[in-house]
Design a protein around this motif. Sequence first.
Motif, PDB file in Angstrom:
ATOM      1  N   ALA A 147       0.831  -1.203   0.000  1.00  0.00           N
ATOM      2  CA  ALA A 147       0.000   0.000   0.000  1.00  0.00           C
ATOM      3  C   ALA A 147       0.868   1.257   0.000  1.00  0.00           C
ATOM      4  O   ALA A 147       0.540   2.253  -0.652  1.00  0.00           O
ATOM      5  N   ASN A 148       2.005   1.194   0.705  1.00  0.00           N
ATOM      6  CA  ASN A 148       2.920   2.327   0.718  1.00  0.00           C
ATOM      7  C   ASN A 148       3.486   2.612  -0.663  1.00  0.00           C
ATOM      8  O   ASN A 148       3.632   3.772  -1.052  1.00  0.00           O
TER       9      ASN A 148
ATOM     10  N   ALA B 145       0.784   4.251  -2.626  1.00  0.00           N
ATOM     11  CA  ALA B 145       0.541   5.603  -2.115  1.00  0.00           C
ATOM     12  C   ALA B 145       1.641   6.555  -2.585  1.00  0.00           C
ATOM     13  O   ALA B 145       1.372   7.693  -2.988  1.00  0.00           O
TER      14      ALA B 145
ATOM     15  N   LEU C 117       1.158   9.821  -4.932  1.00  0.00           N
ATOM     16  CA  LEU C 117       1.629  11.148  -4.504  1.00  0.00           C
ATOM     17  C   LEU C 117       2.467  11.801  -5.617  1.00  0.00           C
ATOM     18  O   LEU C 117       2.395  13.014  -5.818  1.00  0.00           O
TER      19      LEU C 117
ATOM     20  N   THR D 132       3.980   6.850   8.598  1.00  0.00           N
ATOM     21  CA  THR D 132       2.821   6.338   7.864  1.00  0.00           C
ATOM     22  C   THR D 132       2.158   5.226   8.657  1.00  0.00           C
ATOM     23  O   THR D 132       2.823   4.329   9.168  1.00  0.00           O
TER      24      THR D 132
ATOM     25  N   LEU E 227      -2.227  11.828   2.181  1.00  0.00           N
ATOM     26  CA  LEU E 227      -3.158  11.051   1.354  1.00  0.00           C
ATOM     27  C   LEU E 227      -3.592   9.837   2.164  1.00  0.00           C
ATOM     28  O   LEU E 227      -2.785   9.289   2.920  1.00  0.00           O
ATOM     29  N   THR E 228      -4.819   9.402   1.976  1.00  0.00           N
ATOM     30  CA  THR E 228      -5.296   8.158   2.595  1.00  0.00           C
ATOM     31  C   THR E 228      -5.661   7.178   1.501  1.00  0.00           C
ATOM     32  O   THR E 228      -6.287   7.558   0.512  1.00  0.00           O
ATOM     33  N   ILE E 229      -5.280   5.924   1.709  1.00  0.00           N
ATOM     34  CA  ILE E 229      -5.592   4.860   0.755  1.00  0.00           C
ATOM     35  C   ILE E 229      -6.441   3.830   1.473  1.00  0.00           C
ATOM     36  O   ILE E 229      -6.015   3.274   2.486  1.00  0.00           O
TER      37      ILE E 229
ATOM     38  N   VAL F 298      -9.203   6.770  -2.415  1.00  0.00           N
ATOM     39  CA  VAL F 298      -8.062   7.605  -2.021  1.00  0.00           C
ATOM     40  C   VAL F 298      -8.599   8.990  -1.696  1.00  0.00           C
ATOM     41  O   VAL F 298      -9.460   9.495  -2.412  1.00  0.00           O
TER      42      VAL F 298
ATOM     43  N   LEU G  64      -0.930   8.153   4.793  1.00  0.00           N
ATOM     44  CA  LEU G  64       0.432   8.496   4.375  1.00  0.00           C
ATOM     45  C   LEU G  64       0.858   9.787   5.076  1.00  0.00           C
ATOM     46  O   LEU G  64       0.234  10.844   4.888  1.00  0.00           O
TER      47      LEU G  64
END
Length: 281
Positions: A114-115, A118, A122, A151, A181-183, A213, A253
């Motif tokens: 996920a990172n 993300a 970004l 994070t 940002l959020t995922i 997102v 994030l």
Amino acid sequence: MTQILIAVDYQAADAKEQFVRSLRETGFGVLKNHPIQQQSVADIYATWQSFFNSEEKHDFTFNKDTQDGFFPSTVSEVAKGFKKKDIKEYFHYYPWGQCPAALKQQLQDYYEQANALAAELLTWVEELSPEDVSKLYREPLSNMIKQSGQTLLRVLHYPPLDGSEEPDAIRAAAHEDINLLTILPAANEPGLQVKGKDGNWIDVPCDFGNLIVNIGDMLQEASGGYFPSTTHRVINPEGSDQTRSRISLPLFLHPRPDVVLSDRHSADSYLKERLRELGVA
Ligand SMILES: O=C(O)CCC(=O)C(=O)O
Ligand SMILES: [Fe+2]
């Protein structure tokens, strides 16, 4: 006019443009056909449902200074401006933080997947920021998250409703996220809504497999308001759905603490202020 969120195909030639336009217009973007493996999300939902059902969770009570671990519903967040606690419990996972040994690898694998996504999203935001917005960024956005360690992966459990809830309490009261940002993979049950520009609540498409997102306050701050941190909430289920619990898995994030967001805030000062407001620090 009520805007409708449309899922953008991550594989499309103009995915970047469509996605960043959606973030600019609504603060939200929905992706389909993305690289996060749905099976790993489903596996985490199953494993963590058992964790939340067990008493073991109380051995991992959160650490107030570092904010890792299990947050029981009795200390759960009170959204800014609200009095009632949300009807939820959650676990904060950081690679350096506490986690049941048997569950760590699965969560760490997802954290890395996920990172990576993300970070890519970004860079889409960075590339498609107009010049007058880019010049507000004190350092490239992609730089802000390097070696951040901040994070956060949150595993959220919204228990079934049994009628003993405080009147007016909901699963997650209207709020904005604090981070860049959020995922968020679509949860296993509906309920997530976003506030449209006209003030109406819009259901977020929750097809299992979609990735949602959204912009957080830190990116709104760093972009001088160009990217809006949009209010969202999770409403309670009705009728027979009340007996169902809901699990969700947002990745927030976060920049390094020393990142300067604006004249007013560093990431660290901003986070501390917000955690105090939420009543968890
Ligand atoms: O559970 C969800 O779908 C959203 C959770 C959320 O907005 C949050 O934890 O900030
Ligand atoms: Fe949120």
